[in-house]
Design an enzyme around this catalytic site. Structure first.
Site, PDB file in Angstrom:
ATOM      1  CG  HIS B  42      38.171  35.845  31.722  1.00  0.00           C
ATOM      2  ND1 HIS B  42      37.670  36.600  32.771  1.00  0.00           N
ATOM      3  CD2 HIS B  42      37.768  34.615  31.994  1.00  0.00           C
ATOM      4  CE1 HIS B  42      37.198  35.821  33.684  1.00  0.00           C
ATOM      5  NE2 HIS B  42      36.981  34.568  33.257  1.00  0.00           N
ATOM      6  CE1 TYR B  45      45.196  36.348  35.382  1.00  0.00           C
ATOM      7  CE2 TYR B  45      44.543  34.502  34.234  1.00  0.00           C
ATOM      8  CZ  TYR B  45      44.221  35.162  35.279  1.00  0.00           C
ATOM      9  OH  TYR B  45      43.366  34.837  36.224  1.00  0.00           O
ATOM     10  CE  LYS B  84      41.936  30.261  40.318  1.00  0.00           C
ATOM     11  NZ  LYS B  84      41.167  31.162  39.789  1.00  0.00           N
ATOM     12  CD  GLU B  86      36.990  31.785  38.943  1.00  0.00           C
ATOM     13  OE1 GLU B  86      38.335  31.387  38.599  1.00  0.00           O
ATOM     14  OE2 GLU B  86      36.138  31.369  38.718  1.00  0.00           O
ATOM     15  CG  HIS B  88      30.971  35.569  38.733  1.00  0.00           C
ATOM     16  ND1 HIS B  88      29.774  35.051  38.450  1.00  0.00           N
ATOM     17  CD2 HIS B  88      31.818  35.257  37.533  1.00  0.00           C
ATOM     18  CE1 HIS B  88      29.844  34.350  37.323  1.00  0.00           C
ATOM     19  NE2 HIS B  88      31.166  34.250  36.877  1.00  0.00           N
ATOM     20  CG  ASP B 110      38.485  27.217  39.670  1.00  0.00           C
ATOM     21  OD1 ASP B 110      39.100  26.523  38.715  1.00  0.00           O
ATOM     22  OD2 ASP B 110      38.352  28.457  39.637  1.00  0.00           O
ATOM     23  CD  GLN B 233      26.436  31.126  32.117  1.00  0.00           C
ATOM     24  OE1 GLN B 233      26.110  29.747  32.531  1.00  0.00           O
ATOM     25  NE2 GLN B 233      27.638  31.527  31.745  1.00  0.00           N
ATOM     26  CB  SER B 529      38.436  41.236  38.054  1.00  0.00           C
ATOM     27  OG  SER B 529      37.308  41.944  37.448  1.00  0.00           O
TER      28      SER B 529
END
Ligand SMILES: Nc1ncnc2c1ncn2[C@@H]1O[C@H](COP(=O)(O)OP(=O)(O)O)[C@@H](O)[C@H]1O
Ligand SMILES: [Mg+2]
Lengths: 84, 735, 232, 84
Positions: B42, B45, B84, B86, B88, B110, B233, B529
């Site tokens: 993660h 890379y 960017k 990302e 989840h 970010d 979370q 991912s």
């Protein structure tokens, strides 16, 4: 007929942004004695049924399946018999 | 230390040996934990790094590319955009609402730590099929989680895409993209520059969130603290909104030299990365970290992934000012250490030294691997599949309605009406067209953005699928009137330790790189991912491209809806006999196979250039690309969006009806042109070498399609009927 | 002429309102910090949309205790113009400056899309440039716009012309079909008895420029300006 | 130290869309015996204080001022003395 009073609260270790914000607001309003605030849900269900035991089982099931999110919440409940 | 603790933390033997060599001694437990998270796939890379090198990352406009918290490109007027994407995916599979919400929170940070104000969010989602109650639960939870976080932050969610396919049943994908804007001069880096500068932790308090990452059982962690660790979370968008405003305020005031969000690997990640980028070291004291819970160990503090925190490195002497700004926003800001010259990340607990590791070792020295790869065997079979053996349905009206109401094609209004897509009043083209458009206040410019990716294509032909993802995203942005300038990507794959998966991974990147090169859109940021697998196997290889384009003049903004009675409808590009991998095969025959449409990058570039030139010279009034569902679906969407019908005449030539109507040949755009400008359009097309045909006219309340060789209309559907099928489909399934 | 825009923690349409007042109308607008205690020197105070205090507990519940709200209340009770948009409306309700309360939308979802509003009273400072029954297209974006008030008060509001906007169809038809949130009587905006305080759920600042697909929202701001000028 | 358990519910005459939706969901899951569902809030506040009476007064005030909205909600609470 039964009245089920259900309490759903966030698990202790889970952050409660809402409770925190309300706690801060109470402080700002000068209720400095408030140490902590946690906010959950309170539900009242009227349920047809013969005896507390079977109704209780069903309520437990409803809680774990729908009313509470077991990943972050816990629940408890009380049953009161009521007149129809 | 207990033997093989490193193994439980997910490190390999050679990695453990290397750690010992770097330190010149045995690492202690905390140090090992820090290496374990930083050297996890993660953060490091390590399995993907080599393949990612294929991406073109340079370009005239690129200010900073991969390696920073987000990429930045110049858009003129002294301004830059930062963006960017990302993923989840895993958190959202466990708790869809909070998982998706915290995903949005993460990508916003970010962008924020580049010193940019976030101005738009997009998201790309994949779920199983909506007939499963679990899938509906996930879909509903993810969408409302994204909505909640973005809406509360006051950042408009302006676009995205959603597909439903059984390959995602056990593994939904949630990819969030954020775009920010700033004056070039305000660009902040995630760098801890200036020996002696203080290091401040700001925002939320640190709790025992998400420590499992790379590690589980161990002796040092009591079972009590283990049980106290929340598996999920909870996001606090209100906290993040305050963090956003406060961070921008200290940036603009010129108080800070570097800023970094706390994401994976928490304080460990943020401190080692900022120190390492500057070639310096850092000393911090865990004792100073404000905690949410009692009795946290240094290990827990260093590895906690609590949300809504940032690391800020102000100039020495500006601590008080920074503190004041955060206080104004009711936030905590605490000095936890300072920048050092020795290159060491030193973690203290009061006066006791708990860890001492060269910062660079954590961020740069993880071994890089080239996993085994092997071409999967199913590919040959898929390629030789011949759809012509299948029966052709009689009623093409029904086929079109079925396609329009299939959830992957149907309107996503049910999704985006839950997103505030207008706040900040920049959204000139709202969700529902090919790309969203945001004006840039204070200039005459706008930017367009789109997210695209087709997992089925990539499964059947990873290299072609990768190229198509880039081409389609660029084409969508072009249809809005924008010149594509750069892209970000999120590569969602299964387990890379399986040779077939790794082969797909490399092929996809190769395809994407070729397209990015050809279309002049460098890759400026991205995310990988892996391990998106369940008992039912891996997801389709799913690269998602987030493309951003620039519109030099707001009068060039276009949308997909037909505009005016009498306008001429042209098809830029030529329909080929292609039906493999199409939504037609999936919806009509339940088949997900066949040869993926062939993308010719030269043709693609020519079509895009033609479309842009025709928009720039005011020829084109509307533009819509042909994607899933082919020409007929694209025409129906333009009718519905514009609330006006069309009369279409198609020439069959060598094509079968399904190919003509529903084939997914690439590099095609439907445009409308004023009725007096037919010749202008044709001659411009010729100049660009793009085969272009006049296929009909805007008008009426129906979509009517005639095809040469057939006397009757093949399609005749009222807008109302199409709209009902298309707009109502998802809502109906979600009731 | 000068506008004051209150910034609560979590406000997020503050910059949008400022943009419209300054760049579209050409007047001055200042941000007023929630910790301030005075709103002197302004001709109109706007409570903008957003998620003050995250909308935690109830929408507007915490914001209404901000120090500045005392000054705003004072200002409003003396007849000053106070416009609450979306979250601003919710804050005015919580503060008791307007009657009623907001419940969650009946869909239980956040809703963001265009709505049509019928102008029910064009004699207010906020609608004085509208014609009677005029239909405006203005977008909403909220999770709790389901207006509630007890029966008697509702009757009073209706009879004294305090209902200013109702959700309707494109040609002004007020039916449940066009009610986006379950609001009583399709109510989208109300004033106090004196008409100087307006709360509305839709966002006029989001449709005040050509590029934002529609300019109907500008009418509300222009009405304020017109009304203020006339009065002086 | 006291723990105040506070229950905030919608007034009876106020429609509860959330409760209705949950009721429908329960029916769809075959809990047909459920007659009605009402959803409110349950809060836990830890409060520093000497005696139940003064703490109670303060809690009542917090409820009427902030924790409940009297236009649509009603509240009740219990106080439990807890060890610090
Ligand atoms: N998850 C989502 N969030 C926001 N908007 C979405 C989402 N999914 C789809 N949309 C919007 O719906 C429209 C059509 O999407 P899609 O069918 O994927 O378009 P295309 O085929 O042109 O890429 C786009 O404007 C897109 O932004
Ligand atoms: Mg498109």
């Amino acid at each position: 007929m039964f009245l089920a009073k259900i309490y759903v609260t966030l698990k202790e270790e889970v952050l409660d942004p809402q409770g925190n914000a309300v706690g801060k607001a109470l402080h700002a309003m000068n209720y400095k004695e408030v140490q902590s605030v946690r906010i959950g849900k309170y539900m009242e269900l009227y349920i047809e049924g013969e005896d507390a035991e079977t109704v209780g089982k069903r309520v437990d099931e409803m809680c774990s399946r729908l009313l509470a999110n077991p990943v972050i919440e816990q629940y408890s409940y009380e049953l009161v018999e009521v007149e129809t | 230390m207990k033997s093989e603790t490193w193994k439980e933390m997910g490190l390999r033997k050679n990695e453990y040996e290397l750690i010992k060599k770097i330190l010149g001694r045995e690492p202690n437990y905390l140090e090992l934990g820090m290496f374990a998270v930083m050297w996890s796939e993660h953060c490091s890379y390590k399995n993907s790094k080599k393949a990612l090198k294929m991406f073109p990352t340079k370009g005239e406009r690129v200010i900073c590319g991969p390696g920073e918290n987000a990429g930045a490109v110049d858009i003129g007027n002294g301004k830059a955009v930062v963006f960017k994407v990302e993923s989840h995916n895993h958190p959202s599979a466990i708790e869809p609402f909070q998982g998706a919400a915290t995903g949005v929170g993460g990508i916003i940070r970010d962008i924020l730590c580049m010193g940019a104000r976030p101005i738009a969010l997009l998201n790309s989602l994949r779920f199983g099929r909506l007939d499963s109650p679990r899938v509906r639960y996930l879909f509903n939870g993810v969408v409302s989680g994204i909505a909640w976080y973005g809406n509360c932050m006051g950042i408009p969610t302006v676009g995205g895409e959603v597909y439903f396919n059984k390959s995602y049943e056990g593994n939904p994908l949630v990819n969030a993209m954020c775009i920010g804007i700033l004056n070039r001069d305000d660009l902040t880096r995630g760098k801890a520059e200036g020996v002696g500068n203080p290091v401040m932790l700001v925002g939320a308090r640190t709790g025992r969130d998400g420590i499992h990452g790379a590690t589980f059982a161990s002796e040092e962690l009591s079972s009590e603290s283990e049980s106290k660790r929340p598996s999920v979370q909870v996001g606090d968008p209100f906290m993040e909104k305050l963090l956003l405003e406060a961070c921008l305020e200290v940036t603009r005031a010129g108080y800070i030299v570097g800023m970094q969000d706390l994401g994976a690997a928490g304080i460990t990640g943020a401190t080692s990365e900022t120190a390492s980028r500057a070639g310096l070291g850092m000393e911090i004291d865990v004792n100073r970290v404000p905690l949410r819970e009692k009795g946290m160990t240094p290990y827990e503090i260093m590895l906690s992934e609590s949300q809504e925190r940032m690391l800020v490195i102000p100039q020495k002497g500006k601590e008080k000012e920074v503190e004041k700004v955060f206080k104004k926003w009711d936030l905590e800001a605490v000095v936890i250490g300072y920048v050092t010259s020795d290159g060491i990340l030193r973690v203290k607990n009061g006066s006791k030294v708990e860890a001492e590791i060269p910062a660079r070792a954590l961020t740069e020295m993880c071994p890089v691997y080239s996993p085994e790869k092997k071409e999967p065997s199913y590919l040959k079979e898929a390629e030789s599949f011949d759809w012509r053996k299948l029966p052709i349905p009689e009623d093409m009206n029904k086929v079109l309605i079925d396609l329009l109401s299939s959830p992957s094609i149907a309107s996503k209004e049910w999704v985006y009406r839950q997103y505030d897509h207008m706040v900040r009043i920049n959204t000139a083209v709202r969700p529902g067209s090919d790309a969203a458009v945001l004006r840039i206040k204070g200039t005459n410019k706008a930017i367009a953005a789109s997210m695209d990716g087709n997992g089925k294509y990539c499964y059947l032909d990873p290299r072609m699928g990768g190229s198509i993802a880039v081409a389609e995203a660029a084409r969508n942005v072009v249809c809005a009137g924008a010149r594509p300038i750069a892209l970000t990507d999120c590569l969602n794959f299964g387990n890379p330790e399986k040779p077939e998966i790794y082969w797909q991974f490399e092929q996809v990147i190769k395809g994407m790189s070729e397209a990015a090169e050809a279309l002049g859109t460098p890759v400026i940021s991205g995310n990988v991912s892996f391990y998106n697998e369940s008992e039912r196997g891996a997801i389709y290889p799913t690269p998602i491209v987030g493309m951003v384009g620039l519109i030099e003049d707001i009068s060039h903004i276009r949308s997909q809806g037909f505009k005016e009675e009498g306008d001429l409808i042209f098809l830029l590009g030529k329909t080929e006999p292609e039906l493999g991998a199409s939504m037609y095969l999936e919806v009509v025959h339940g088949l997900e196979t066949g040869r993926v449409p062939v993308l010719d990058l030269k043709k693609e570039k020519a079509v895009q250039d033609l479309c842009l030139e025709a928009i720039r010279t005011n020829l084109i009034k509307s533009a819509h690309d042909c994607s899933e569902g082919g020409l007929a679906v694209a025409l129906a969407e333009s009718c519905i969006s514009g609330n006006i019908g069309a009369d279409i005449n198609l020439v069959k030539e060598n094509l079968e009806l399904p190919e003509l109507l529903f084939g997914e040949t690439q590099s095609r755009i439907i445009v409308t042109v004023d009725k007096n400008k037919k010749e202008d359009m044709l001659s411009l097309a010729e100049k660009f070498g793009v085969p272009t045909s006049l296929i009909g006219e805007v008008g009426g309340r129906e979509l009517k399609i005639k095809v040469s060789e057939f006397s009757d209309e093949i399609i005749n559907l009222s807008i109302a009927k199409m709209e009902k099928a298309w707009r109502g489909a998802i809502e109906c399934l979600m009731l | 002429m000068k506008f004051g825009i209150v910034v609560f923690p979590g406000s997020n349409c503050d910059a949008d309102v400022k943009h419209v007042v300054e760049r579209v109308l050409g007047f001055k607008a200042d941000y007023l910090w929630h910790k301030d205690k005075s709103v002197k020197g302004y001709d109109c105070i706007i409570l903008p949309g957003g998620f003050s205090y995250g909308d935690y507990l109830r929408e507007g519940a915490i914001a209404r205790f901000s120090p500045i709200m005392e000054a705003v209340t004072d200002y409003a009770l003396k007849g000053g113009l106070v416009l609450g948009i979306c979250n601003g409306f919710q804050i005015l309700l919580e503060a008791g400056l307007l009657s009623g309360a907001m419940r969650k939308n009946d869909s239980l979802q956040f809703r963001c899309h265009d709505t049509y509003l019928r102008v029910e009273n064009e004699k207010t400072p906020y609608t004085c440039l509208c014609s009677p029954g005029e239909v405006l297209k203005i977008p909403i974006a909220h999770a709790a716009g389901n207006y509630y008030v007890d029966e008697n008060t509702l009757k009073e509001l209706e009879e004294s012309g305090q209902v200013i906007f109702r959700y309707c169809g494109p040609t002004g038809e007020v039916t449940p079909q066009y009610n986006p949130n379950g609001s009583l009587n399709n109510i989208a905006g109300i004033t106090n008895r004196d008409g100087n305080i307006l709360g509305m759920m839709p966002h006029p600042e989001r449709c005040a420029e050509e590029i934002m697909s529609g300019v109907d929202g500008r009418k509300i701001f222009e009405s304020i300006v017109f009304w203020l000028k006339e009065r002086c």
